[in-house]
Design an enzyme around this catalytic site. Sequence first.
Site, PDB file in Angstrom:
ATOM      1  N   ASP A  55       0.842  -1.208   0.000  1.00  0.00           N
ATOM      2  CA  ASP A  55       0.000   0.000   0.000  1.00  0.00           C
ATOM      3  C   ASP A  55       0.873   1.253   0.000  1.00  0.00           C
ATOM      4  O   ASP A  55       0.671   2.145   0.819  1.00  0.00           O
ATOM      5  CB  ASP A  55      -0.928  -0.010   1.233  1.00  0.00           C
ATOM      6  N   ASN A 194     -17.106  -7.467   0.265  1.00  0.00           N
ATOM      7  CA  ASN A 194     -16.257  -7.002   1.366  1.00  0.00           C
ATOM      8  C   ASN A 194     -16.243  -5.501   1.481  1.00  0.00           C
ATOM      9  O   ASN A 194     -16.303  -4.929   2.548  1.00  0.00           O
ATOM     10  CB  ASN A 194     -14.826  -7.462   1.149  1.00  0.00           C
ATOM     11  N   GLU A 231     -11.126  -1.299  -3.195  1.00  0.00           N
ATOM     12  CA  GLU A 231     -10.384  -0.640  -2.111  1.00  0.00           C
ATOM     13  C   GLU A 231      -9.167   0.078  -2.674  1.00  0.00           C
ATOM     14  O   GLU A 231      -8.937   0.046  -3.879  1.00  0.00           O
ATOM     15  CB  GLU A 231      -9.924  -1.703  -1.099  1.00  0.00           C
ATOM     16  N   HIS A 295      -3.091  -1.211  -5.130  1.00  0.00           N
ATOM     17  CA  HIS A 295      -3.125  -0.260  -4.023  1.00  0.00           C
ATOM     18  C   HIS A 295      -2.107   0.849  -4.244  1.00  0.00           C
ATOM     19  O   HIS A 295      -1.184   1.072  -3.466  1.00  0.00           O
ATOM     20  CB  HIS A 295      -2.912  -0.921  -2.652  1.00  0.00           C
ATOM     21  N   ARG A 328       4.890  -7.999  -0.518  1.00  0.00           N
ATOM     22  CA  ARG A 328       4.374  -6.993  -1.454  1.00  0.00           C
ATOM     23  C   ARG A 328       5.372  -5.850  -1.387  1.00  0.00           C
ATOM     24  O   ARG A 328       5.541  -5.221  -0.344  1.00  0.00           O
ATOM     25  CB  ARG A 328       2.966  -6.523  -1.051  1.00  0.00           C
ATOM     26  N   HIS A 370       9.583  -2.170 -30.845  1.00  0.00           N
ATOM     27  CA  HIS A 370       9.705  -3.453 -31.548  1.00  0.00           C
ATOM     28  C   HIS A 370       8.321  -4.019 -31.819  1.00  0.00           C
ATOM     29  O   HIS A 370       7.344  -3.667 -31.153  1.00  0.00           O
ATOM     30  CB  HIS A 370      10.533  -4.443 -30.715  1.00  0.00           C
ATOM     31  N   GLU A 465      13.713   6.391 -43.379  1.00  0.00           N
ATOM     32  CA  GLU A 465      12.406   6.201 -44.034  1.00  0.00           C
ATOM     33  C   GLU A 465      11.472   5.347 -43.160  1.00  0.00           C
ATOM     34  O   GLU A 465      10.961   4.311 -43.573  1.00  0.00           O
ATOM     35  CB  GLU A 465      12.564   5.550 -45.409  1.00  0.00           C
TER      36      GLU A 465
END
Length: 487
Positions: A55, A194, A231, A295, A328, A370, A465
């Site tokens: 977060d 939730n 959330e 988040h 995380r 590419h 070109e």
Amino acid sequence: MAFPNTVPRKRLVSVLLFILLLVMLIMTQSHKPTLAQGPISLEEIENPLIPQRADPWMYRHTDGYYYFTGSVPAYDRIELRRAETISGLSTAPTVDIWHKRDRGIMSMHIWAPEIHFIDGKWYIYYAAARTDAPFDHRMYVLENTASNPLEGTWEEKGQIKTAWESFSLDATTFEHNGTRYLVWAQRDPRVRGNSNLYIAAMSNPWTIIEPQVELTRPTYDWERIGFWVNEGAAVLKRNGRIFITYSGSATDSNYAMGLLTADEDSDLLDPESWTKAREPVFFTNARTGQYGPGHNSFTVSAEGDDLLVYHARNYTEIEGDPLYDPNRHARVQKLYWNEDGTPYFGIPVPDGPLPVRFRAASEEVAYLAHDGDRAILDANLTQIERSQFRVIPGLADADAYSLESTNQPGHYLRHRDGVIWLEADDGSEPFTSDATWQITRAEGRAEGIWIESYNMSGAGIVAQEGALVLGPLAEDGAGGGAFVVER
Ligand code: AHR
């Protein structure tokens, strides 16, 4: 100045030789371009920026500092740090400005703190639960009047009371047309799910005023994997619109970001003012090894680019509840804009140095990109990730460079038969030296670099070109050899 004859001549010669060597070394070093010092003057930022900080909230203040906070794996405190550069945040000292209580309110699972500067004072918004109800979060606010929020006293301003008492978290606030708003996630016990996202106007930085308006609830499949979730809202005002990103589903590899949009002149408390993107705008990318990105927050780079700050993991297999998996990591990358003024999120870039793009100096607006197989000059910029490359130490010579595709990691720009291809590194010769380049200032040009072949000096990547070939690097960048490096 005459040297006294006491200094033995041999000794003098070796000292002089040593100084000469030193000067030559410095001279050669200064010619070796590095991203930050040489022809490419972009701050060197590496991902993950800060490991194990979920977060992630980054705020650039008028005092020239970037402030950073986020959820810590123990969920037991609020940690703050600051640095003058984004990369400096990685090693900046942290200060624990507040700790959870032993029991009762604010004694469990301290989540998703955000720092804001409002009317001359600092505020931190965070969510907290109780030891006897570990997932029954409420939102709280801290205030600090010191100019440096890493100092001074953080005063608890109490709970942000909403229209009803239920699981509520991830508060964020913004000001628009003289009104301050709060956006947050809350469970509506009357409906399945939730958390939905809500917005309300505020009478002060810790008090909302009715009405509490629902912005979105988890209606699409991508928002309902594991848990039905909306959330982690973040607000960005650009191009005459208010954009709110948010995250959906469980916090594992299914976690992804959505987008709400309203016109800046619309009534933000009218749900009709908001449109919701049907598909997620930022999500897991197995090729770059980034899972469950979300988040997020937004900030601005030293160069003035909009940046996306978010968390993600590097694996899918999580033991037990993802909320207890600490990996995380806080990450940052550039946020792009489409011609119609909407945000272009692209893909979560791989770990390592942030990618750059090479704009052909001889073209209106066209980038080295590419098509999955061959280097192309991309003027319509539809898939920006095809034009993002990581500049890494050369495969054939660490003092030179190789250009690795961001959306096809392990694939590098290499020349073969006068054409520039994107190919996987097979570790063999001639691949490695064909895929190694010198990056030097484009001679005769104020701005721009040459991407010169390592094993064919004087030749380099040249726009000709509308195509990209291996061609002679002409002085003053004539002939399409000069590129301007951007994020
Ligand atoms: O990281 C803790 C919580 O996990 C965050 O507050 C929420 O956005 C996510 O569900």
